[in-house]
Scaffold this active site. Structure first.
Site: not given
Length: 303
Positions: A24, A139-140, A158
């Site tokens: 990422e 989150s997506a 996280k």
């Protein structure tokens, strides 16, 4: 037509059957300050190469989705300011408008799948934020794991998140959460979360076989490999918990929400731990890159 381009190194790897690992880019633009961001990006790419695979850092540059960045492009991204943070909802719009954007876990999974890459190494995934029953901040990344057939190697969700709720959503979505080499779910900077992992695997070959079996069964989506941070690099959960609570309280007091939450919390935790969180973050990403390179190699051998 999708504005997608492969770097020369990634294109050569895919055509020759060399393993490739997607990476990422929000960790470069939103996760770390300069110059640690580009130093870490280079170090993570080096770990992938040392494992016999080719790194493919994903990003949007000039309205084109890049699968793999050249050294000049990596430097350009690391030094850029006001970079968009792209997920499933805004990736198409940003590609249409042009400009520069960094890919989150969800967007990187989409890009990897489009580019023909099956393995992705990141730091930690997003998930269900604390107090999500009031904010609906989820989150997506979780939905993407249920849709896109990429094996994602992370150090767990996280630690700023609500880990039990994150696991519940992943279970509902049918996403396999596989702890690597231990029975407990790791919690990003910490090896321990106090939560039993739903599944455990102890080898890259076994993980690759599970990836192939999901495809054979016609099951959509990928799998999450929760790879614990090396013991020497972790911040024990008892040390970290009060720091996270303080950062969360400050975010609430300042009414920070949506996409701004995670960067704020990571920065405050960095400050409150006097840099220990950044050191641990770099170590865990490199560790994930090593495992992802092994898995990518096993996936190539199993074709």
């Amino acid at each position: 037509m999708i504005p997608l381009t492969h770097s020369p190194e990634v294109a050569d790897a895919l055509s020759s059957g060399t393993p490739v690992v997607a990476l990422e880019s929000t960790i470069i633009t939103h996760g770390m300050p300069y110059p640690q961001n580009i130093e870490t990006a280079r170090a993570v790419e080096a770990e992938v190469r040392a494992g016999g695979a080719v790194p493919a850092t994903m990003a949007v540059l000039g309205g084109t989705l890049h699968a793999g960045l050249t050294e000049d492009e990596l430097t350009q991204l690391a030094e850029a300011t006001h970079v968009a943070k792209l997920s499933r909802a805004d990736l198409a719009v940003h590609l249409t408008r042009g400009g520069t954007g960094a890919t989150t876990v969800a967007a990187t999974m989409i890009a990897a799948n489009l580019a023909g890459i099956e393995t992705f190494a990141t730091g930690g995934i997003g998930g269900v934020h604390r107090r999500a029953e009031q904010t609906f901040d989820i989150s997506a990344d979780l939905q993407e794991l249920s849709k896109t057939a990429v094996t994602v190697v992370a150090a767990g969700p996280k630690a700023i998140l609500d880990l039990p709720k994150t696991l519940e959503v992943l279970e509902t979505l049918g996403v396999p959460v596989i702890a690597y080499g231990q029975d407990e779910l790791p919690a990003f900077w910490s090896r321990s979360s106090g939560i039993d992992a739903p599944l455990r695997m102890d080898s890259a070959a076994e993980i690759a076989a599970a990836h192939r079996m999901r495809a054979a069964l016609g099951l959509p989506g990928g799998q999450l490999i929760a790879n614990p941070i090396p013991e020497a690099d972790e911040i024990p959960v008892d040390d970290l918990f009060p720091v996270i609570l303080q950062a969360l309280g400050e975010a609430e007091d300042q009414r920070i929400a949506a996409k701004a939450v995670t960067p704020f919390l990571l920065q405050r935790i960095f400050e409150l731990t006097e840099g220990r969180s950044l050191t641990a973050n770099i170590a865990l990403v490199k560790n994930n890159a090593r495992l992802a390179a092994e898995i990518a190699g096993e996936l190539v051998r199993s074709r």
